[in-house]
Every structure is written in C-alpha cells, then in structure tokens.
Design an enzyme around this catalytic site. Structure first.
Site, PDB file in Angstrom:
ATOM      1  N   LYS A 186       0.862  -1.178   0.000  1.00 33.36           N
ATOM      2  CA  LYS A 186       0.000   0.000   0.000  1.00 33.36           C
ATOM      3  C   LYS A 186       0.895   1.224   0.000  1.00 33.36           C
ATOM      4  CE  LYS A 186      -3.952   2.202   2.119  1.00 33.36           C
ATOM      5  NZ  LYS A 186      -3.477   3.544   1.727  1.00 33.36           N
ATOM      6  N   ASP A 233       1.821   5.306  -0.135  1.00 29.20           N
ATOM      7  CA  ASP A 233       1.327   6.548   0.461  1.00 29.20           C
ATOM      8  C   ASP A 233       1.527   7.695  -0.512  1.00 29.20           C
ATOM      9  OD1 ASP A 233       0.364   8.392   2.199  1.00 29.20           O
ATOM     10  OD2 ASP A 233       2.173   8.493   3.428  1.00 29.20           O
ATOM     11  N   GLU A 235       3.121   1.971   4.376  1.00 28.43           N
ATOM     12  CA  GLU A 235       1.841   2.423   4.908  1.00 28.43           C
ATOM     13  C   GLU A 235       0.948   1.241   5.242  1.00 28.43           C
ATOM     14  OE1 GLU A 235      -0.729   4.397   2.209  1.00 28.43           O
ATOM     15  OE2 GLU A 235      -1.738   5.550   3.761  1.00 28.43           O
TER      16      GLU A 235
END
Length: 329
Positions: free
Chosen positions: A28, A30, A171
């Site tokens: 994931k 950011d 993240e």
DNA sequence: TTCCGACAGTGGGGTCGCAAT
DNA sequence: ATTGCGACCCCACTATCGGAA
C-alpha cells in the site's frame, strides 16, 4: 474527443490479516490516487474527485505518452514522491496544485507513478475480467521505468507481507481477491486495506471546544516529555463516542488551568490548529491517553491520530516520544 | 431479521494559491 | 511582506438509514 473519467475502485479497511490462496497482496503506497487516461494523443491524470491534475505532473504525462503500444487505455495507480525506496507524502504535497514550470523544477521532488490495475485497454472494457487477468495484461502492456513503475503483487501470503510492511515502514498492504472484477467508484470488500498502525501514550495538555452537533469537547491537545519540557505533538479529535466524550469532559474540567503546559507558545499551538476557531483550554498535564496514528510528520506532529483509550496506570512524566511502535498482529 | 455500504458530520496534519491586511 | 482562509490531498471515526442478504 474528451478523455473519459472512470471512478477508482475503493477498498475497505480491515483489521483482520490473513493468508489465502484466493487473494493477492501488494504494497500500500502513500501518495495520491490517480487514474491515467489515454485517448489518442490526449493523456490526462484524474483525482478521485474528478479533478484533472495533469498540469501539475508534466514529467508523468510525458512518461505516459512515451509508453509504446495502443493509444487508448485507463490505468489505475498511486502517484508517490520517492526518497529512495520510501514514499514521502509531504514531498508530494509540495507538488500538488503547483503548475508553474519553474516552481515544479525548484521543488526537487522525484515522482513515481505506481500502477496496479488496468480497467480499459485498447478499446476493451477489462473491468469484468478477474483481477489477475487485468494484472497480467498490465504487466505485458508496457515497458516500465523509474517514472512509471509496476506495483508487483504476491499470491496467498498476506501475513508475511504485512509483517514486512511493519518492518519496512510501509503504509500497509492491500489485499485483493484474485478473481474480483473492477468495480468503479465502489468501496468493495474484494479490496481490503491492512494498514500499519503505530501507537504510543501521550499526555493531555488541553482541549478545544466542540463545534456543531458535537458535545463535550472537540479535540485533545497532546504532548510528550523531552527532558523537563512538555512538547506539543498535535491534537486528536476522533475515536471517541458520545459516552467517552462526556467522561473525558468530566475528567478534564477539574484539571483546567490558566497556564499553558507546553513548551510551545499558545500562538504557535493555535496557528497549527487555525482550522478550528474554537477556543483552547489548558489543563494540568496529568492525564495519559493511548493514541493510534500512522506516522510522525516532519513538524513533529501525529498524522492520522485517533483516541484509543485512557492509560490511568501511566505516570505522565514517563511519557516520551518513542520509536514508532507497530500495534496489532 | 441482521448486516453492510453509503452518507453526513466531526475531528486531525500539511501544502499551495489568493485575497485581505 | 505577512496573515488568514479555502481547497485540495491524505485520512479516522461515530451515528444513521435504507436496502441487500
């Protein structure tokens, strides 16, 4: 012909991490969620809220135009400012809303557009295809470089990747059902967010008045001890229900004080919170709370803070800024 | 019947642009 | 030149409601 905007598919926050052969897992990132749309010579970048931000990211537009292959597609990805292997959202913000060429050059920010899905390609709607088929098509469609990067995924092993995310300062991890279709604009349970949450205790040094329909208080002013001084660490205004708000209000009232307990001046603290015109109140720094957050900002404030409970077993003087401590599995 | 997804409302940090001071 | 404010990004979370399951 105007390029067609397609709403990005959204993910659901999950607190349950798992391994599953029917799912794939990826980093994931950011940054800013952007859809890249090519329609012949016309290439644009669209935000989630349907804003055309192409003018802010000319080097990405250039790199997208240079991709060989069909001249009609929609790519889903995340635009990130990179510092080595780490993403920097604060760096990216220096580029958002900036369109002046000189200002862009002066910002000195290295961008990478990480792509992870392909809803349309060469005139075909790929949304009904399984995710893994779209990812195969995306992998094979283009030659990637430093500006346009392919976000790779891993089959089945979500737990291991999440633990790696905690160690590597990511993240979090995205979990996606391998057979799922692309569902534009929908917050689907086929995409899950495993977010890395950090936590630590902080001292309450004050509160702000509630706004609108809110009762009790607006936010808590937080700090930690640095030697003998209490350093301001930002505010937390979410994570409590009505009952908790009332309880905290009853605890804080008797602690109210005329003296700012923080090392920072009242003006400095108020400037940081200029968005709320509500009045601030100081308290004796004796209450300790547990706070979840994503990271410390460059200015030494909590990012994405949320209240997670009282720590009445803790001496406030022992509350210091810790190394980021991941919480949860 | 229960549960889930969408929405509204409240709160956070940070950046830029622009108008007012 | 400085300041304040709105508009964007990134959000977390609670409370509510209507429709899906």
């Amino acid at each position: 012909m105007p390029s067609e905007w397609i709403a990005p598919m959204l993910a659901t926050l999950s607190s349950r991490r798992f391994d599953d052969p029917a799912w794939v897992f990826e980093r994931k990132l950011d940054g800013e969620r952007l859809m890249a749309v090519r329609d012949g010579a016309d290439v644009r970048l669209w935000t989630r809220n349907r804003l055309d931000v192409s003018a802010s990211y000319p080097e990405v537009i250039r790199a997208l135009k240079a991709l060989r292959g069909p001249k009609s597609w929609v790519i889903d990805g995340e635009l990130c400012a990179m510092r080595g292997d780490q993403t920097s959202f604060e760096d990216l913000q220096k580029r958002m809303h900036v369109t002046d060429r000189r200002a862009i050059a002066n910002a000195g920010v290295t961008l990478a557009y990480w792509v992870f899905d392909l809803p349309r390609f060469d005139g075909h709607d790929l949304c009904p295809l399984p995710l893994t088929a779209r990812k195969d098509a995306l992998r094979d469609a283009f030659a990637y470089d430093d500006t346009i990067r392919l976000s790779t995924h891993e089959a089945e092993r979500g737990l291991a990747l999440f633990h790696h995310a905690q160690d590597a300062g990511w993240e979090g991890v995205m979990a996606k059902r391998a057979a799922s279709t692309y569902q534009p604009g929908r917050r689907s349970p086929d995409w899950l967010k495993f977010k890395v949450v950090r936590g630590q205790e902080l001292v309450v040094g004050g509160w702000t008045d509630p706004q609108g329909s809110r009762s009790g208080l607006g936010a808590l002013l937080l700090g930690y001890y640095d030697g003998d001084v209490l350093r301001y660490a930002g505010k937390v205004g979410t994570g409590f229900d009505a009952r908790t708000l009332a309880h905290l209000g009853s605890l804080l009232g008797p602690l109210a004080s005329d003296t700012n307990p923080f090392a920072e001046s009242a003006a400095e603290i108020r400037k940081a919170s200029r968005s709320s015109p509500s009045q601030t109140h100081w308290v004796e720094p004796s209450l300790v709370v547990e706070i979840g957050f994503s990271e410390w900002t460059g200015a030494g404030r909590l990012r994405h803070p949320r209240y997670q409970g009282l720590r009445d077993d803790k001496d406030p003087r022992e509350v210091v800024r810790e190394e980021p401590r991941p919480i949860g599995p």
